[in-house]
Every structure is written in structure tokens, then in C-alpha cells.
Write an enzyme that holds these catalytic residues in place. Structure first.
Site, short mmCIF file in Angstrom:
data_model
loop_
_atom_site.label_atom_id
_atom_site.label_comp_id
_atom_site.label_asym_id
_atom_site.label_seq_id
_atom_site.Cartn_x
_atom_site.Cartn_y
_atom_site.Cartn_z
N LEU A 65 -2.58 7.41 12.25
CA LEU A 65 -1.78 6.17 11.55
C LEU A 65 -1.43 4.90 12.41
O LEU A 65 -0.50 5.32 13.28
CB LEU A 65 -0.65 7.12 11.47
CG LEU A 65 -0.61 7.62 9.30
CD1 LEU A 65 0.60 8.30 9.45
CD2 LEU A 65 -0.60 6.57 8.06
N CYS A 66 -1.18 3.72 11.59
CA CYS A 66 -0.17 2.43 13.04
C CYS A 66 0.32 1.98 11.64
O CYS A 66 0.55 2.41 10.79
CB CYS A 66 -1.20 1.89 13.84
SG CYS A 66 -2.35 1.21 12.92
N ARG A 67 0.66 1.10 12.06
CA ARG A 67 1.55 -0.68 10.37
C ARG A 67 0.03 -0.70 9.49
O ARG A 67 0.35 -0.13 8.94
CB ARG A 67 1.82 -1.39 11.51
CG ARG A 67 2.56 -2.06 10.63
CD ARG A 67 3.92 -3.22 11.07
NE ARG A 67 3.20 -4.37 11.88
CZ ARG A 67 2.84 -5.32 10.99
NH1 ARG A 67 2.76 -5.57 9.19
NH2 ARG A 67 1.78 -6.22 11.60
N GLY A 69 -4.09 -0.38 10.55
CA GLY A 69 -4.60 0.05 10.70
C GLY A 69 -5.52 -0.16 11.56
O GLY A 69 -6.51 0.08 11.85
N MET A 93 1.01 2.84 7.98
CA MET A 93 2.43 2.99 7.24
C MET A 93 2.32 1.89 6.50
O MET A 93 3.56 2.60 5.04
CB MET A 93 3.57 3.17 8.29
CG MET A 93 2.59 4.80 9.46
SD MET A 93 2.96 6.19 8.44
CE MET A 93 5.01 5.55 8.17
#
Length: 114
Positions: A65-67, A69, A93
């Protein structure tokens, strides 16, 4: 589903049993994250790779996961090259929060995605 050549999964497909790796930076993590996720910022990932191999399930998939993708797709691609069963979480996220999944500030409160 694919993000470029990286396998991708939607937030809706994740269960509480899935192993999550959050590669956002410290300030993003502190503002809000998925409870139980392993946090290794992308900027420190190669140096801290051993933390992932110790924490990840030996026969399980790593959901990155990141903010939104982009960073997680890069880390997932790196992991796949290392022989790790990894997938990028589509929408990161932001999608997690939009799907109504809990976001923690790590202090017992509700977090936010920055």
C-alpha cells in the site's frame, strides 16, 4: 487486475488475515494507517528489506500500500523480482479509507490519509 505489469488487488478483496506493507513516508503513516500493517517507507525500503522478510508470512502474499498506488506498484515489482509473492493494492490508502476500512493514528484515535 494489473498496474502495468504488476499484479494488483482491489481493497474490497482484502481480508483481516492479509499481510499489509505500507511504503508511505513517516509523516503519512503517522497521520493514518491500516492497523496491523508493517511500515517501511519506500525511501528506506532496500536498506530495511530484512524487516519485511522477517515479518511476512513464509507462504503468504504481501499486499503493498501507499497513498494512491504508484509507489506501492514500484515496491511490489521489486519484491516480485526478489521472488516474493507480492501485489499492489489498487488506489492505496485513499481507496482503503473510501471503502470504509478503519484508519488508525497509532494512538487509539481515527487517522486521516494525507
Amino acid at each position: 487486475m494489473q498496474f502495468g505489469s504488476v499484479p494488483t488487488v482491489d481493497v474490497d478483496a482484502l481480508t483481516s488475515e492479509d499481510f499489509l506493507l505500507d511504503v508511505r513516508e513517516d509523516d503519512e503513516w503517522e497521520a493514518g494507517h491500516a492497523e496491523g500493517a508493517l511500515h517501511i517507507p519506500m525511501s528506506e525500503f532496500v536498506a530495511r528489506y530484512g524487516e519485511l522478510t522477517e515479518a511476512a508470512p513464509a507462504d503468504g502474499k504481501v499486499h503493498v500500500l501507499c497513498r494512491v498506488g504508484g509507489r506501492s506498484a514500484q515496491v511490489a515489482q521489486y519484491l516480485i523480482q526478489q521472488g516474493v509473492d507480492a501485489v499492489n493494492v489498487a488506489g492505496g490508502m485513499q481507496a482503503w479509507e473510501a471503502a470504509g476500512r478503519p484508519v488508525s493514528d497509532g494512538k487509539g484515535g481515527t487517522g486521516t490519509i494525507v
